[in-house]
Design a protein around this motif. Structure first.
Motif, PDB file in Angstrom:
ATOM      1  N   GLU A 142       1.168  -1.271  -0.088  1.00  0.00           N
ATOM      2  CA  GLU A 142       0.276  -0.117   0.031  1.00  0.00           C
ATOM      3  C   GLU A 142       0.869   1.184  -0.070  1.00  0.00           C
ATOM      4  OE1 GLU A 142      -2.638  -0.265   3.001  1.00  0.00           O
ATOM      5  OE2 GLU A 142      -4.121  -1.679   1.909  1.00  0.00           O
ATOM      6  N   ALA A 143       0.599   2.666  -0.767  1.00  0.00           N
ATOM      7  CA  ALA A 143       1.544   3.504  -1.298  1.00  0.00           C
ATOM      8  C   ALA A 143       1.208   4.912  -1.794  1.00  0.00           C
ATOM      9  CB  ALA A 143       2.461   2.921  -2.134  1.00  0.00           C
ATOM     10  N   THR A 144       0.758   6.289  -1.595  1.00  0.00           N
ATOM     11  CA  THR A 144       1.228   6.913  -2.052  1.00  0.00           C
ATOM     12  C   THR A 144       0.974   7.003  -3.944  1.00  0.00           C
ATOM     13  OG1 THR A 144       2.767   8.202  -1.776  1.00  0.00           O
ATOM     14  CG2 THR A 144       1.050   8.468  -0.607  1.00  0.00           C
ATOM     15  N   ASP A 145       0.522   7.343  -4.627  1.00  0.00           N
ATOM     16  CA  ASP A 145       0.972   7.341  -6.104  1.00  0.00           C
ATOM     17  C   ASP A 145       2.190   7.810  -6.527  1.00  0.00           C
ATOM     18  OD1 ASP A 145       0.258  11.028  -7.557  1.00  0.00           O
ATOM     19  OD2 ASP A 145       0.014  10.463  -5.566  1.00  0.00           O
ATOM     20  N   HIS A 146       2.746   8.884  -5.500  1.00  0.00           N
ATOM     21  CA  HIS A 146       3.649   9.551  -5.634  1.00  0.00           C
ATOM     22  C   HIS A 146       4.342   8.417  -5.264  1.00  0.00           C
ATOM     23  CE1 HIS A 146       7.885  11.305  -5.838  1.00  0.00           C
ATOM     24  NE2 HIS A 146       8.373  11.015  -4.916  1.00  0.00           N
ATOM     25  N   GLU A 147       4.267   6.952  -4.543  1.00  0.00           N
ATOM     26  CA  GLU A 147       5.769   6.338  -4.468  1.00  0.00           C
ATOM     27  C   GLU A 147       5.809   5.106  -5.103  1.00  0.00           C
ATOM     28  OE1 GLU A 147       5.602   6.552   0.748  1.00  0.00           O
ATOM     29  OE2 GLU A 147       3.937   5.418  -0.212  1.00  0.00           O
ATOM     30  N   LEU A 148       4.255   5.095  -6.250  1.00  0.00           N
ATOM     31  CA  LEU A 148       4.479   4.025  -7.057  1.00  0.00           C
ATOM     32  C   LEU A 148       4.495   4.042  -7.744  1.00  0.00           C
ATOM     33  CD1 LEU A 148      -0.151   3.294  -6.487  1.00  0.00           C
ATOM     34  CD2 LEU A 148       1.201   1.556  -5.616  1.00  0.00           C
ATOM     35  N   ALA A 149       4.627   5.507  -8.130  1.00  0.00           N
ATOM     36  CA  ALA A 149       5.832   5.586  -9.299  1.00  0.00           C
ATOM     37  C   ALA A 149       6.744   5.200  -9.314  1.00  0.00           C
ATOM     38  CB  ALA A 149       5.277   7.361  -9.921  1.00  0.00           C
ATOM     39  N   LEU A 150       7.471   6.115  -8.097  1.00  0.00           N
ATOM     40  CA  LEU A 150       8.554   5.683  -7.581  1.00  0.00           C
ATOM     41  C   LEU A 150       9.166   3.876  -8.250  1.00  0.00           C
ATOM     42  CD1 LEU A 150       9.537   8.233  -4.751  1.00  0.00           C
ATOM     43  CD2 LEU A 150      10.169   8.197  -7.550  1.00  0.00           C
ATOM     44  N   ALA A 151       8.350   3.541  -6.961  1.00  0.00           N
ATOM     45  CA  ALA A 151       8.140   2.015  -7.092  1.00  0.00           C
ATOM     46  C   ALA A 151       8.094   1.302  -8.892  1.00  0.00           C
ATOM     47  CB  ALA A 151       6.980   1.588  -6.697  1.00  0.00           C
ATOM     48  N   PHE A 152       7.556   2.209  -9.442  1.00  0.00           N
ATOM     49  CA  PHE A 152       7.148   1.667 -10.912  1.00  0.00           C
ATOM     50  C   PHE A 152       9.011   2.349 -12.130  1.00  0.00           C
ATOM     51  CE2 PHE A 152       4.286  -0.740 -13.420  1.00  0.00           C
ATOM     52  CZ  PHE A 152       3.162  -1.369 -12.221  1.00  0.00           C
ATOM     53  N   VAL A 153       8.822   2.913 -11.431  1.00  0.00           N
ATOM     54  CA  VAL A 153      10.522   3.907 -11.928  1.00  0.00           C
ATOM     55  C   VAL A 153      11.861   2.354 -11.624  1.00  0.00           C
ATOM     56  CG1 VAL A 153      12.846   5.366 -12.376  1.00  0.00           C
ATOM     57  CG2 VAL A 153       9.777   5.773 -12.336  1.00  0.00           C
ATOM     58  N   HIS A 154      11.968   1.574 -10.465  1.00  0.00           N
ATOM     59  CA  HIS A 154      13.091   0.843  -9.951  1.00  0.00           C
ATOM     60  C   HIS A 154      12.682  -0.711  -9.789  1.00  0.00           C
ATOM     61  CE1 HIS A 154      15.523   4.768  -8.619  1.00  0.00           C
ATOM     62  NE2 HIS A 154      14.369   5.392  -8.063  1.00  0.00           N
ATOM     63  N   ARG A 155      11.448  -0.990 -10.797  1.00  0.00           N
ATOM     64  CA  ARG A 155      11.039  -2.081 -11.376  1.00  0.00           C
ATOM     65  C   ARG A 155      10.578  -2.415  -9.965  1.00  0.00           C
ATOM     66  NH1 ARG A 155      12.879  -3.023 -16.436  1.00  0.00           N
ATOM     67  NH2 ARG A 155      12.545  -1.035 -17.188  1.00  0.00           N
ATOM     68  N   ARG A 156      10.067  -2.122  -8.899  1.00  0.00           N
ATOM     69  CA  ARG A 156       9.792  -3.267  -7.476  1.00  0.00           C
ATOM     70  C   ARG A 156       8.602  -3.270  -7.237  1.00  0.00           C
ATOM     71  NH1 ARG A 156      12.183   1.972  -5.145  1.00  0.00           N
ATOM     72  NH2 ARG A 156       9.958   2.820  -4.333  1.00  0.00           N
ATOM     73  N   LEU A 157       7.421  -2.996  -8.349  1.00  0.00           N
ATOM     74  CA  LEU A 157       6.162  -3.695  -8.249  1.00  0.00           C
ATOM     75  C   LEU A 157       6.417  -4.168  -9.589  1.00  0.00           C
ATOM     76  CD1 LEU A 157       4.540  -0.431  -6.537  1.00  0.00           C
ATOM     77  CD2 LEU A 157       4.646  -3.373  -5.633  1.00  0.00           C
ATOM     78  N   ASN A 158       5.128  -5.605 -10.022  1.00  0.00           N
ATOM     79  CA  ASN A 158       4.987  -5.793 -11.494  1.00  0.00           C
ATOM     80  C   ASN A 158       3.853  -5.169 -11.573  1.00  0.00           C
ATOM     81  OD1 ASN A 158       6.500  -8.167  -9.717  1.00  0.00           O
ATOM     82  ND2 ASN A 158       6.574  -8.604 -11.523  1.00  0.00           N
ATOM     83  N   VAL A 159       3.163  -5.124 -10.479  1.00  0.00           N
ATOM     84  CA  VAL A 159       1.231  -4.580 -11.381  1.00  0.00           C
ATOM     85  C   VAL A 159       0.650  -3.865  -9.661  1.00  0.00           C
ATOM     86  CG1 VAL A 159       0.828  -6.325 -12.713  1.00  0.00           C
ATOM     87  CG2 VAL A 159      -0.162  -6.881  -9.865  1.00  0.00           C
TER      88      VAL A 159
END
Length: 202
Positions: free
Chosen positions: A17-34
């Motif tokens: 669970e994260a904010t939209d900003h944290e989700l965006a960073l996680a995608f940039v750094h490939r820490r999340l799949n979907v």
């Protein structure tokens, strides 16, 4: 998710669970799949598939004058203090509320979860909006009324990176796409839940 688990019990699912900003960073750094996001929280550079649309409700103190109404409109909230989840570098919920309720809506930001806002509503500090799924278990001292209006809903989308080469991610996106197609009403073949043509599989 229950159907996915029944078909693929060998694939581990870890929830974040994260904010939209944290989700965006996680995608940039490939820490999340979907990710599952609302359409107004969509980070840049991802593919999305509309999954379902959820009505919004107004959370009111149990003795609020609007408790006698079956439904509440944005106009009826004029002059009310609207409590909204809001964090540093993450203001999409606040911006969405303002677009929904009008530029003169009295919004008060709180870096807190929805249960915390319900607690403040119960104590009489204001009202808030909530997806209907977050109201089903109820909350002491809080009542819920549907919000009226053509835009009184949130669209939930599945998001993934088009650069992702993970096989499990591709299988999951394809699974969700096929699941949504199986639930389409007659005459809407080839359209996703939100009425948009889904893009290609990652």
């Amino acid at each position: 998710m229950s159907e996915w688990q029944s078909y693929h019990p060998d694939i581990q699912v870890i929830l974040h669970e994260a904010t939209d900003h944290e989700l965006a960073l996680a995608f940039v750094h490939r820490r999340l799949n979907v990710i599952l996001i609302t359409e107004y929280m969509r980070p840049e550079g991802i593919e999305t598939l509309p999954v379902y649309r959820e009505p919004l409700c107004v959370a009111l103190p149990s003795k609020h004058p609007l408790r006698d109404h079956d439904r509440v409109t944005a106009g009826m909230l004029s002059g009310e203090k609207i409590l909204v989840q809001d964090w540093d570098r993450s203001h999409v919920i606040r911006d969405h509320y303002r677009a929904l309720l009008g530029p003169n809506a009295h919004l008060e930001a709180h870096p807190a979860g929805k249960q915390g806002l319900f607690m403040l509503v119960s104590a009489g500090y204001g009202v808030t909006l909530s997806p209907i799924s977050q109201t089903e278990s109820g909350f002491p001292g809080v009542i819920f009324r549907p919000l009226s209006g053509t835009n009184a809903h949130i669209q939930i989308c599945l998001g993934w990176s088009p650069q992702c080469q993970d096989p499990a991610t591709g299988r999951f996106v394809a699974f969700v796409r096929d699941f949504m197609k199986s639930r389409e009403p007659p005459g809407r073949s080839g359209l996703s839940a939100g009425g948009e043509k889904p893009g290609p599989s990652p």
